[in-house]
Design a protein around this motif. Structure first.
Motif, PDB file in Angstrom:
ATOM      1  N   ARG A  42       0.826  -1.200   0.000  1.00 38.49           N
ATOM      2  CA  ARG A  42       0.000   0.000   0.000  1.00 38.49           C
ATOM      3  C   ARG A  42       0.862   1.252   0.000  1.00 38.49           C
ATOM      4  NH1 ARG A  42      -5.220  -1.256   3.906  1.00 38.49           N
ATOM      5  NH2 ARG A  42      -5.768  -3.244   2.935  1.00 38.49           N
ATOM      6  N   TYR A  57      -0.155  12.206   0.250  1.00 41.09           N
ATOM      7  CA  TYR A  57      -0.871  13.191   1.052  1.00 41.09           C
ATOM      8  C   TYR A  57      -0.325  14.577   0.750  1.00 41.09           C
ATOM      9  CZ  TYR A  57      -3.081   9.826   4.253  1.00 41.09           C
ATOM     10  OH  TYR A  57      -3.853   8.838   4.808  1.00 41.09           O
ATOM     11  N   GLY A 114      -2.635  24.400   9.044  1.00 34.75           N
ATOM     12  CA  GLY A 114      -3.985  24.514   9.579  1.00 34.75           C
ATOM     13  C   GLY A 114      -4.983  23.524   9.011  1.00 34.75           C
ATOM     14  N   LEU A 115      -4.566  22.748   8.031  1.00 33.88           N
ATOM     15  CA  LEU A 115      -5.496  21.787   7.412  1.00 33.88           C
ATOM     16  C   LEU A 115      -5.080  20.342   7.647  1.00 33.88           C
ATOM     17  CD1 LEU A 115      -6.212  23.516   3.985  1.00 33.88           C
ATOM     18  CD2 LEU A 115      -7.608  23.564   6.070  1.00 33.88           C
ATOM     19  N   GLY A 116      -3.948  20.129   8.247  1.00 34.48           N
ATOM     20  CA  GLY A 116      -3.493  18.762   8.461  1.00 34.48           C
ATOM     21  C   GLY A 116      -3.064  18.117   7.159  1.00 34.48           C
ATOM     22  N   PHE A 136      -3.310   0.143  -3.546  1.00 38.31           N
ATOM     23  CA  PHE A 136      -3.129  -1.065  -2.749  1.00 38.31           C
ATOM     24  C   PHE A 136      -2.277  -2.104  -3.464  1.00 38.31           C
ATOM     25  CE2 PHE A 136      -5.153   0.903   0.383  1.00 38.31           C
ATOM     26  CZ  PHE A 136      -6.331   0.420   0.926  1.00 38.31           C
ATOM     27  N   VAL A 151      -3.831  -1.799  11.148  1.00 35.87           N
ATOM     28  CA  VAL A 151      -4.612  -0.859  10.352  1.00 35.87           C
ATOM     29  C   VAL A 151      -4.025   0.532  10.486  1.00 35.87           C
ATOM     30  CG1 VAL A 151      -6.849   0.245  10.123  1.00 35.87           C
ATOM     31  CG2 VAL A 151      -6.699  -2.206  10.560  1.00 35.87           C
ATOM     32  N   TYR A 160     -10.668   3.205  14.559  1.00 38.38           N
ATOM     33  CA  TYR A 160      -9.286   3.000  14.978  1.00 38.38           C
ATOM     34  C   TYR A 160      -8.640   4.387  15.120  1.00 38.38           C
ATOM     35  CZ  TYR A 160     -10.378  -1.631  13.170  1.00 38.38           C
ATOM     36  OH  TYR A 160     -10.977  -2.833  12.917  1.00 38.38           O
ATOM     37  N   PHE A 205      -5.244   7.026  16.188  1.00 40.28           N
ATOM     38  CA  PHE A 205      -3.793   7.115  16.121  1.00 40.28           C
ATOM     39  C   PHE A 205      -3.343   8.510  16.526  1.00 40.28           C
ATOM     40  CE2 PHE A 205      -3.404   3.282  13.515  1.00 40.28           C
ATOM     41  CZ  PHE A 205      -4.667   3.212  12.949  1.00 40.28           C
ATOM     42  N   TYR A 264       0.211  10.761  15.625  1.00 36.43           N
ATOM     43  CA  TYR A 264       1.476  10.865  14.925  1.00 36.43           C
ATOM     44  C   TYR A 264       2.175  12.154  15.355  1.00 36.43           C
ATOM     45  CZ  TYR A 264       0.357   7.151  11.564  1.00 36.43           C
ATOM     46  OH  TYR A 264       0.072   5.951  10.985  1.00 36.43           O
ATOM     47  N   LEU A 296       4.586   7.410  13.866  1.00 37.99           N
ATOM     48  CA  LEU A 296       3.528   6.927  14.739  1.00 37.99           C
ATOM     49  C   LEU A 296       3.969   6.953  16.197  1.00 37.99           C
ATOM     50  CD1 LEU A 296       0.687   5.556  14.880  1.00 37.99           C
ATOM     51  CD2 LEU A 296       1.917   3.372  14.878  1.00 37.99           C
ATOM     52  N   LYS A 304      -1.350   3.865  19.001  1.00 40.18           N
ATOM     53  CA  LYS A 304      -2.590   3.563  18.295  1.00 40.18           C
ATOM     54  C   LYS A 304      -3.540   2.811  19.234  1.00 40.18           C
ATOM     55  CE  LYS A 304      -0.313  -0.543  16.449  1.00 40.18           C
ATOM     56  NZ  LYS A 304       0.287  -1.146  15.246  1.00 40.18           N
ATOM     57  N   PHE A 344      -0.418  15.132  15.353  1.00 38.71           N
ATOM     58  CA  PHE A 344      -1.632  14.898  14.574  1.00 38.71           C
ATOM     59  C   PHE A 344      -2.384  13.685  15.122  1.00 38.71           C
ATOM     60  CE2 PHE A 344      -1.068  17.823  11.092  1.00 38.71           C
ATOM     61  CZ  PHE A 344       0.303  18.011  11.025  1.00 38.71           C
ATOM     62  N   ASP A 356      -9.187   6.021  11.500  1.00 39.73           N
ATOM     63  CA  ASP A 356      -9.657   5.116  10.452  1.00 39.73           C
ATOM     64  C   ASP A 356     -11.030   4.634  10.890  1.00 39.73           C
ATOM     65  OD1 ASP A 356      -8.277   2.296   8.664  1.00 39.73           O
ATOM     66  OD2 ASP A 356     -10.353   2.898   8.927  1.00 39.73           O
ATOM     67  N   ALA A 413     -10.309   0.382   6.818  1.00 42.08           N
ATOM     68  CA  ALA A 413      -8.962  -0.163   6.609  1.00 42.08           C
ATOM     69  C   ALA A 413      -8.381   0.263   5.275  1.00 42.08           C
ATOM     70  CB  ALA A 413      -8.968  -1.689   6.724  1.00 42.08           C
ATOM     71  N   ARG A 414      -8.864   1.365   4.760  1.00 39.22           N
ATOM     72  CA  ARG A 414      -8.352   1.828   3.480  1.00 39.22           C
ATOM     73  C   ARG A 414      -7.592   3.147   3.583  1.00 39.22           C
ATOM     74  NH1 ARG A 414     -10.265  -0.971  -0.779  1.00 39.22           N
ATOM     75  NH2 ARG A 414      -9.805   0.697  -2.260  1.00 39.22           N
ATOM     76  N   GLN A 415      -7.962   3.994   4.492  1.00 35.57           N
ATOM     77  CA  GLN A 415      -7.302   5.286   4.574  1.00 35.57           C
ATOM     78  C   GLN A 415      -7.520   5.909   5.938  1.00 35.57           C
ATOM     79  OE1 GLN A 415      -9.691   8.541   2.538  1.00 35.57           O
ATOM     80  NE2 GLN A 415     -10.392   6.753   1.395  1.00 35.57           N
ATOM     81  N   LEU A 416      -6.645   6.866   6.262  1.00 33.57           N
ATOM     82  CA  LEU A 416      -6.767   7.625   7.500  1.00 33.57           C
ATOM     83  C   LEU A 416      -7.259   9.034   7.207  1.00 33.57           C
ATOM     84  CD1 LEU A 416      -3.519   6.881   9.538  1.00 33.57           C
ATOM     85  CD2 LEU A 416      -5.749   5.797   9.713  1.00 33.57           C
ATOM     86  N   PHE A 434      -6.864  12.737   8.963  1.00 33.97           N
ATOM     87  CA  PHE A 434      -6.049  13.424   9.950  1.00 33.97           C
ATOM     88  C   PHE A 434      -6.746  14.672  10.463  1.00 33.97           C
ATOM     89  CE2 PHE A 434      -1.870  11.390   9.924  1.00 33.97           C
ATOM     90  CZ  PHE A 434      -1.964  10.577   8.807  1.00 33.97           C
ATOM     91  N   GLY A 435      -6.490  14.985  11.739  1.00 34.81           N
ATOM     92  CA  GLY A 435      -6.872  16.271  12.272  1.00 34.81           C
ATOM     93  C   GLY A 435      -5.951  17.355  11.742  1.00 34.81           C
ATOM     94  N   SER A 436      -6.247  18.599  12.110  1.00 35.36           N
ATOM     95  CA  SER A 436      -5.492  19.729  11.573  1.00 35.36           C
ATOM     96  C   SER A 436      -4.168  19.956  12.282  1.00 35.36           C
ATOM     97  CB  SER A 436      -6.342  20.998  11.643  1.00 35.36           C
ATOM     98  OG  SER A 436      -6.774  21.216  12.967  1.00 35.36           O
TER      99      SER A 436
END
Lengths: 114, 113
Positions: A31, A35, A40-42, A50, A100, B32, B34, B36, B46, B49, B90, B94, B98-101, B103-105
């Motif tokens: 995978r 990003y 301010g936006l993360g 995948f 995960v 889930y 996390f 970081y 990381l 978690k 951060f 999830d 189980a495909r993507q995270l 994130f917060g700001s």
């Protein structure tokens, strides 16, 4: 050597130019992700893959395209760069067998579009 | 709408003081969770978690986080902050795909000597 390597680390370009950011990994993970980080936006997901035949759009894919050349290589392209694509871009990998969502990040590629 | 919120943009603490960084999420089921950390000029690493089980989880560098279902929170804590902890933190979620995270700001931490 880093497990996840991004090139270039810094790039300044002009509006309308085509730009490619490259990512390679030695972790053996299937995978891979791209990003974008803005203050301010993360972090926001652009594309993820995948495996070499499975590519998916993320939250903000407009204006971007990707290529998964091999398990270890995942490139992000901006076909015609615009100033609001100025940001820090991160490539990441993950292996579901390790849990995960545990992402392993490169050091980032800082792109400035003038 | 599903979201991850870090209410504090910037926190300043003195070295040796305790630290708590807040994270709230808005998802239908328990996702889930996390944390970081991003040191200057680096990618994200990381810290810890939470998947299930004990709601207090331990991470690297002396950090811990507590999941509180009733408050939809997953706050990060450290009893005594070191100058090397200055970084951006951060929270990520999830929702179970189980495909993507997501994130917060982020919260920028400054540590005063």
């Amino acid at each position: 050597d880093a497990d996840v390597t991004q090139t270039p680390r810094n790039r300044i370009t002009k509006t309308g130019k085509r730009i490619m950011l490259e990512c390679s990994q030695t972790k053996g993970h299937d995978r891979m992700y791209w990003y974008r980080q803005d203050p301010g936006l993360g972090l926001r997901l652009i594309y993820y893959s995948f495996d070499v035949k499975d590519i998916n759009k993320g939250e903000i894919s407009d204006g971007y395209s990707v290529s998964r050349q091999a398990q270890a290589k995942f490139s992000l392209s901006l076909e015609s760069a615009i100033p609001n694509q100025t940001a820090l871009y991160f490539c990441a990998t993950s292996d579901p067998g390790q849990g995960v969502g545990e992402l392993f990040f490169g050091e980032g590629s800082r792109l400035t579009v003038l | 709408a599903q979201s991850v919120t870090q209410p504090d943009i910037h926190i300043t603490v003195s070295e040796g003081a305790s630290l708590e960084l807040r994270c709230n999420y808005s998802y239908g089921a328990t996702p889930y969770l996390f944390w970081y950390v991003q040191s200057p000029g680096q990618g994200l690493q990381l810290l810890l978690k939470y998947f299930s089980g004990d709601t207090l989880v331990q991470g690297i560098k002396g950090f811990e986080a507590e999941f509180k279902r009733s408050q939809s929170s997953f706050n990060l804590r450290k009893p005594s902050v070191h100058w090397s902890d200055a970084a951006e933190y951060f929270c990520a979620v999830d929702p179970g795909s189980a495909r993507q995270l997501t994130f917060g700001s982020g919260t920028q931490l400054t540590v005063l000597p």
